[in-house]
Structures are given as structure tokens and as C-alpha cells.
Motif scaffolding. Structure first.
Motif, short mmCIF file in Angstrom:
data_model
loop_
_atom_site.label_atom_id
_atom_site.label_comp_id
_atom_site.label_asym_id
_atom_site.label_seq_id
_atom_site.Cartn_x
_atom_site.Cartn_y
_atom_site.Cartn_z
N GLU A 156 0.75 -1.34 -0.01
CA GLU A 156 -0.15 0.04 -0.01
C GLU A 156 0.95 0.94 0.06
O GLU A 156 0.61 2.40 -0.64
CB GLU A 156 -1.04 0.07 1.19
CG GLU A 156 -2.22 -1.06 1.08
CD GLU A 156 -2.61 -1.43 2.34
OE1 GLU A 156 -3.62 -2.24 2.55
OE2 GLU A 156 -2.28 -0.89 3.48
N PHE B 29 1.25 4.26 -2.87
CA PHE B 29 1.33 5.72 -2.53
C PHE B 29 2.43 6.31 -3.22
O PHE B 29 2.21 7.64 -3.81
CB PHE B 29 1.17 5.79 -1.06
CG PHE B 29 1.17 7.07 -0.57
CD1 PHE B 29 0.65 8.33 -1.16
CD2 PHE B 29 2.24 7.48 0.23
CE1 PHE B 29 0.71 9.50 -0.71
CE2 PHE B 29 2.31 8.86 0.70
CZ PHE B 29 1.68 9.76 0.29
N HIS C 174 2.16 6.71 -6.73
CA HIS C 174 1.27 7.84 -7.03
C HIS C 174 1.73 9.25 -6.93
O HIS C 174 1.61 10.24 -7.61
CB HIS C 174 -0.15 7.65 -6.16
CG HIS C 174 -1.29 8.18 -6.43
ND1 HIS C 174 -2.43 8.31 -5.91
CD2 HIS C 174 -1.35 9.37 -7.42
CE1 HIS C 174 -3.44 9.17 -6.34
NE2 HIS C 174 -2.86 9.72 -7.25
N LEU C 175 2.52 9.21 -5.99
CA LEU C 175 3.16 10.68 -5.38
C LEU C 175 4.04 11.07 -6.57
O LEU C 175 4.20 12.30 -6.97
CB LEU C 175 3.72 10.44 -3.96
CG LEU C 175 4.48 11.89 -3.56
CD1 LEU C 175 3.44 12.74 -3.39
CD2 LEU C 175 5.03 11.64 -1.99
N VAL D 52 -3.24 6.34 4.50
CA VAL D 52 -2.78 6.12 2.72
C VAL D 52 -3.65 6.54 1.68
O VAL D 52 -3.61 7.19 0.90
CB VAL D 52 -2.14 4.67 2.47
CG1 VAL D 52 -2.03 4.62 1.06
CG2 VAL D 52 -0.85 4.32 3.36
N LYS D 53 -5.06 6.02 2.25
CA LYS D 53 -6.03 6.30 1.45
C LYS D 53 -6.26 7.88 1.32
O LYS D 53 -6.50 8.37 0.19
CB LYS D 53 -7.29 5.57 1.82
CG LYS D 53 -7.32 3.99 1.40
CD LYS D 53 -8.58 3.68 1.81
CE LYS D 53 -8.59 1.94 1.45
NZ LYS D 53 -9.55 1.31 2.40
N ARG E 266 -3.73 9.78 -0.73
CA ARG E 266 -4.15 9.53 -2.27
C ARG E 266 -5.21 10.23 -2.52
O ARG E 266 -5.18 10.75 -3.58
CB ARG E 266 -4.25 8.16 -2.46
CG ARG E 266 -2.93 7.35 -2.13
CD ARG E 266 -2.98 5.80 -2.72
NE ARG E 266 -3.02 5.72 -4.22
CZ ARG E 266 -2.53 4.81 -4.96
NH1 ARG E 266 -2.16 3.44 -4.25
NH2 ARG E 266 -2.54 4.84 -6.25
#
Lengths: 265, 265
Positions: free
Chosen positions: B198, B202, B205-206, B243-244, B247
């Protein structure tokens, strides 16, 4: 652990070096502030901060319970908000009795003390937050901290008064600062622990006497009897003076016996 | 650490198992006896003994300060002499603030607690002697003990009140009885610590977002920039939910940017 044992107050402050700030959020009673001050000085802490005390800050109300810990009270600062009270700190611990539903590390007072000692070595200044007597810390205060601290105590009776909570945290911090041996042999005045040569001399003297009195019997048990006696006296951790005293006692028995024998019948 | 956190009193006594007796020699104030009772129950101790209390023993004078620790006060025993109070004990510790000129081992509270825990495993019952508030223990009481205990505290200000001295000894004893981890990660409600998969999702994504925005510049510094960001987020010990949330924050920035681009000029 009693009142007449303190050195002059001037020296108490000399031992207050590098410890955490103690921050009381909305404390209710001046007497409790005084008791906290006393517990802090016990533990070499002198940076006491109040956030929004319920009845304001009154030196007079705290003074009696402070029991001469003036160096702490004179250094005390009052703030309107927790944010202001923490402004200069690098690491903040929040004390709580019950678990809070938060994503935050929870440590014991001992671990917190170890962390604070490490942080101080890195140049960081730590503080510990304590909530009001009746309700503890508000979650809005706890989120300003890095770490929460819970004291492992009787789960059926966790209620600690404010000064006792401060004492446990301060005590643990102070233990990281001292280098006292866990156990040392107290020795009175002029004497010292006996040497093994002195002890063996005593054991042989004892053997001679007990052989003479007929105590060492039956012969097959004598080695074990001697071992047991030697172990018992080893356990007593005798001083040089005590070995002399015991040898004097042996001599007095033997002399007494000789006198009885020599007495005309 | 405050008053509203206790469970029903009936369960507090269930945690009082196998601890040392607390013996107060000639205590002066009923209020102090109540505060000692409270500190004892905090630490799972319920065997309180008084030797010759100055004003006799009055439940009423102790009750208020005892803050609901009735199970200790109801179990309290009063003796005329220290010898009688210690009669059934196997190991006795005497607390002193100042060193005494005696041939007797001196230990820290932590070492004493460790010794008591060991002695309890061997079936021995321990007790701890505390002197009167004003003067501490008389030497005639100390010679009835096996070991003296001195608390390492500010040498310039050693004065502890009676309940605080009892609290430190009881606290150390209780720590030998609990198996709490020194540090645990508090996690809120339904969530759990994030998995590494997870986290990596992230991070990627970052990276995508920051590449798009042009933050990753100059190119030769990008690997170090990414490492620093990843270490910072690792240190934060994120939960799955956090984390969610992060995001979601990234997506909201990117969406906001797209909206700006799509807006008619």
C-alpha cells in the motif's frame, strides 16, 4: 524519605539540568500545583508551565504544598493555550490513563524516559502534558503530542493524582540521569568488607572451637556441617570488624568453659 | 491519569496478588494514611499495616484522601510494635532518604522490586517499612530489615511525602508483574498499519503527480528527493486509512488542476 533530610535549597537547583518541561493543562487546584512543584524538584525538574489554570495562578495557594520547592514555582510560566506552552519544544509526550482511539505510539513511562534522554542528547527539548485532575487531557491537546504515555498500574484502579503522575514520569527520567549502582554494600564508619583470608581465619577458629566442644559429630557428617556453616557466614557478607567480633565471641565461650573447668569442685 | 477512569471498585482488588506488605511506623496524619492507601491500590497492593500511629487509627480521617481505595483501608491492621507488624514476613526492606551508618545492603527501588518478585516466587512474603513523615525510620526499626532502599533523586531535595515514597516502591513492584510492551503503535478503530505494498502504491502515485506538476527538478537531484520523501512517510508509520487519505488529497490536487485547465479562458 522525610522532611528533615534536605540540603540547603540553593543546591537543589543545581541538579535541575536538561529535563523535560512539565505542562499542566487547565489544572484546577493551587494545592495540586504546589505538590507537582515538589515532585518536580525531587526529580531535578524546574520547568513548570500552566495552561489556562481554572482559578488563575496564585503563588500563595500553591506555596504550602510546594514544601520549599520555590526554585520551581519562581520559574513557573502561565500560557493561554497549549500551543503556546509547547511552542519551543521538540518532542511532546501526552499522559493518559485510558487508551485513546488514535493513531499514535503508546509507551510506558520507562520507555518515555529513555526516549527523552536520547532526544536531549540530540539537542531536543522535551515536554510532558498532563490533563486536568477530573478529566485528563482533551483529544485536541493529545494531537499536539508525538507520543502518548500510559502508566502500567492496577487496571481496576488507575486514578493517580496529578502530583503522583508527575512523580512517576519525573522519577523515571531522573533514573536515566543517575549512575547509582543497583545494589551496594553499606559499610559502617571505619570498617570495610572482610577479606577472604580474614574469613578463612575465622572459619578455622570456629572449627577448632567446635571440635573441642564436641559439636562436630558424627564424623561422616562433619564435611557437610562445615560447608553449611561456611556458606551461612559467607551469605552474611561480614565486615572486618564483624569477623573480629565473632572471634571475640568464640574466645569468650572458650574462656568461660576453661574457667568452669578450673573452678575448684 | 484522572478520576473518572476507574473500573468498578470490585475489580480493583482482583489485581492485588502477592505484593509486599506496606508498614507505616508511627505515621502522624490520617490524611497521609489515606493517600498511602490510594497509592497502594494503584499498584495492586492491599496489605497495609500501621505501627503505633500518633493519633490512633481513624477510618474517617483517612477516608477522603483514600479516594475510594476502601479495599485497602478495610484490610488495614494496627500493631503496637514493629516486631509484631513484621512477624509473618520473610524479607523486609527499610526505606531511608539519607545513608545510615550501618553494615547493610543498600538497593534502588528497582532492584528491591526485582528482589521481591524473586522472593515471592520462592514462596517468601516481603514487606516494606516507611518511617514517620517528620523523621523517617529509627535505627532500631532498620535493624529489623534485611535491606535498605534509597531512591535516587535530586540530592539537594530528597524530601518525599509518605504516599509518594509508597507510590515509587509500589510502582516498581507492579512493573515486575506486568507484561506490557514498552512501545506499541496505537491504531484507531477499524484501521490497521499500512502494508508495504500500500505504501509503495502511494509513493508511485506521489511520484506521478510530482512529475506532472514539475516538482521533480533538477533531474540529477530527483533520486535523492524521492528517497527523502519516502523516508519521511515511512517515519510517519501510516495506517491503511491514512494512505487512502493521502491518495485522496493527491487526486483532489490533480482534479483541481485539470478543472483549471479545462475552464474556458
Amino acid at each position: 524519605m522525610s522532611g528533615d533530610d534536605r540540603l540547603p535549597k540553593s543546591s537543589a537547583a543545581d541538579y535541575c539540568v536538561g529535563g523535560p518541561a512539565i505542562i499542566l493543562v487547565k489544572p484546577q487546584l493551587g494545592e495540586n500545583i504546589g505538590m507537582v512543584s515538589r515532585a518536580m524538584l525531587n526529580c531535578g525538574l524546574n520547568d513548570l508551565r500552566l495552561v489556562n489554570p481554572r482559578d488563575g495562578w496564585s503563588y500563595e495557594k500553591a506555596e504550602k504544598a510546594a514544601a520549599g520547592s520555590d526554585v520551581v514555582l519562581n520559574n513557573l510560566k502561565v500560557f493561554d493555550t497549549t500551543e503556546e506552552a509547547l511552542a519551543d519544544l521538540n518532542h511532546v509526550f501526552a499522559t493518559t490513563a485510558r487508551g485513546r482511539d488514535m493513531n499514535k505510539p503508546v509507551v510506558t513511562p520507562r520507555k518515555a524516559a529513555d526516549m527523552m534522554a536520547g532526544q536531549a542528547q540530540g539537542g531536543g527539548k522535551a515536554g510532558i502534558l498532563f490533563g486536568r485532575e477530573s478529566r485528563g487531557l482533551h483529544n485536541d491537546d493529545i494531537v499536539l503530542s508525538d507520543t502518548t504515555v500510559m502508566v502500567p498500574l492496577n487496571p481496576g484502579y488507575l486514578s493517580l493524582n496529578l502530583a503522583q503522575a508527575v512523580l512517576i514520569m519525573g522519577y523515571e527520567w531522573y533514573q536515566t540521569q543517575v549512575d547509582a549502582p543497583e545494589l551496594r554494600m553499606g559499610v559502617k564508619g571505619e570498617t570495610r568488607q572482610a577479606t577472604k583470608q580474614e574469613l578463612v581465619g575465622f572459619f578455622e577458629h570456629l572449627d577448632d572451637c567446635l571440635t573441642t566442644t564436641g559439636f562436630y559429630f558424627p564424623p561422616e557428617k562433619v564435611p557437610t556441617m562445615k560447608q553449611n556453616l561456611r556458606n551461612m557466614f559467607q551469605r552474611a557478607q561480614l565486615t572486618e570488624q564483624e569477623v573480629k567480633t565473632f572471634r571475640g565471641i568464640l574466645s569468650s565461650f572458650m574462656k568461660f568453659r576453661r574457667q568452669a573447668k578450673d573452678r575448684p569442685k
